[in-house]
Write an enzyme that holds these catalytic residues in place. Structure first.
Site, PDB file in Angstrom:
ATOM      1  N   HIS A 130      -5.702   0.290 -35.587  1.00 32.54           N
ATOM      2  CA  HIS A 130      -4.951   0.198 -36.837  1.00 32.54           C
ATOM      3  C   HIS A 130      -5.802  -0.219 -38.029  1.00 32.54           C
ATOM      4  CE1 HIS A 130      -1.210   1.128 -34.991  1.00 32.54           C
ATOM      5  NE2 HIS A 130      -1.361   0.180 -34.092  1.00 32.54           N
ATOM      6  N   GLY A 131      -7.015  -0.692 -37.768  1.00 39.90           N
ATOM      7  CA  GLY A 131      -7.866  -1.150 -38.875  1.00 39.90           C
ATOM      8  C   GLY A 131      -8.208  -0.005 -39.816  1.00 39.90           C
ATOM      9  N   CYS A 132      -8.444  -0.343 -41.092  1.00 39.89           N
ATOM     10  CA  CYS A 132      -8.768   0.692 -42.080  1.00 39.89           C
ATOM     11  C   CYS A 132     -10.220   1.134 -41.985  1.00 39.89           C
ATOM     12  CB  CYS A 132      -8.507   0.186 -43.499  1.00 39.89           C
ATOM     13  SG  CYS A 132      -6.810   0.410 -43.999  1.00 39.89           S
ATOM     14  N   VAL A 133     -11.108   0.237 -41.599  1.00 42.67           N
ATOM     15  CA  VAL A 133     -12.528   0.592 -41.549  1.00 42.67           C
ATOM     16  C   VAL A 133     -13.105   0.202 -40.191  1.00 42.67           C
ATOM     17  CG1 VAL A 133     -14.801   0.251 -42.556  1.00 42.67           C
ATOM     18  CG2 VAL A 133     -12.781   0.257 -44.012  1.00 42.67           C
TER      19      VAL A 133
ATOM     20  N   ASN B 170     -13.912   7.394 -45.440  1.00 49.07           N
ATOM     21  CA  ASN B 170     -14.138   6.986 -44.059  1.00 49.07           C
ATOM     22  C   ASN B 170     -12.938   7.342 -43.174  1.00 49.07           C
ATOM     23  OD1 ASN B 170     -15.785   5.387 -42.124  1.00 49.07           O
ATOM     24  ND2 ASN B 170     -13.931   4.135 -42.109  1.00 49.07           N
TER      25      ASN B 170
END
Lengths: 104, 170
Positions: free
Chosen positions: A101-104, B43
């Site tokens: 779920h992290g964006c990066v 990204n």
């Protein structure tokens, strides 16, 4: 929660097919999961999968690509080669974990 | 709760669907807070298998200029979203302090600094392009720019390269 049968194993999955129960996964099952999405597992794949499993056990969430690269020591470029196109999702699926779920 | 399973449920990674989808991001700002939205979105798109091109122009050129890319700043001036009195932003040292604070917050949630973020985007297959007009204005050449920048190109070249792409201007 749907239940599906893969290779004789009954496993709980979410609507998309990602495993929802950490303990229903096994290395043998991973081989089957990988085959379903066209990936043949090598030692290099296993290094990533092992990190993901261990990291999930510690953190309670699926590692992002960046985390696999910085903490797991596998370059991002290699991850794209091992699990083409959508490495984070594909790794998580084979490792029997939720989508990251992290964006990066 | 458990029904008998029919065919195996396998995620549809849809490798084919995304072939042909392209994203073009124009980065025109050089403030620290304006650099990140483009990088995060690029990204994310790359992680979904989408072909992604970034075009750095005007102040966005700072993001790929070797001597500046590690020193982008954040200022409270003119930014009401800091929810602090606007006058404060004009006091000596406030930009330095605000920049320091933002860097700390960004690092705290595991987001890389701009140069390292570009490394990750390039490693993920992203394409970086520098704007010809900005390079001329600032008298900079390819040697002055981040190594992952593929070339200095005109706006028309960029439009050509990103034919059919979805476009974001930041």
């Amino acid at each position: 929660m749907p239940v599906t049968t893969i290779d004789g194993h009954r496993i709980h999955v979410d609507e998309e097919g990602f495993l929802t129960s950490y303990d229903e996964w096994s290395p043998e099952l991973a081989e089957r999961l990988a085959a379903q999405i066209g990936v043949t597992l090598t030692d290099a794949h296993w290094k990533a999968l092992t990190f993901l499993r261990q990291d999930y056990a510690r953190q309670g969430e699926t590692a992002t690509l960046r985390r696999v690269s910085t903490q797991g020591g596998i370059p991002v470029k290699e991850l794209f080669t091992l699990f083409p196109k959508k490495p984070a999702k594909k790794m998580a699926y084979i490792a029997g974990l939720p989508k990251p779920h992290g964006c990066v | 709760m458990t029904t008998d399973a029919g065919p195996a449920i396998v995620p549809d990674f849809d490798d084919q669907q995304n072939s042909g989808r392209k994203l073009a991001i124009i980065c025109s700002k050089g403030n620290l807070d304006m650099a990140y939205p483009g990088l995060v979105l690029a990204n994310a798109a790359l992680g979904e298998g989408v072909e992604t091109h970034l075009f750095f122009t005007f102040w966005g050129f700072d993001m790929i200029t070797k001597s500046r890319m590690g020193q982008l700043k954040f200022t409270m001036l003119g930014n009401t979203a800091t929810h602090l009195p606007q006058g404060l932003g004009g006091l000596p040292g406030m930009t330095t302090m605000a920049t320091h604070q933002m860097r700390k917050q960004i690092a705290g949630i595991g987001i890389p600094e701009v140069p390292e973020f570009l490394d990750q985007i390039v490693a993920s297959g992203g394409h970086l392009w520098a704007c010809r007009m900005s390079a001329d204005m600032m008298r900079l050449g390819l040697d002055d720019l981040y190594d992952g920048v593929e070339d200095i190109i005109s706006a028309a070249d960029f439009i050509e390269k990103t034919d059919g792409a979805q476009l974001l201007f930041i």
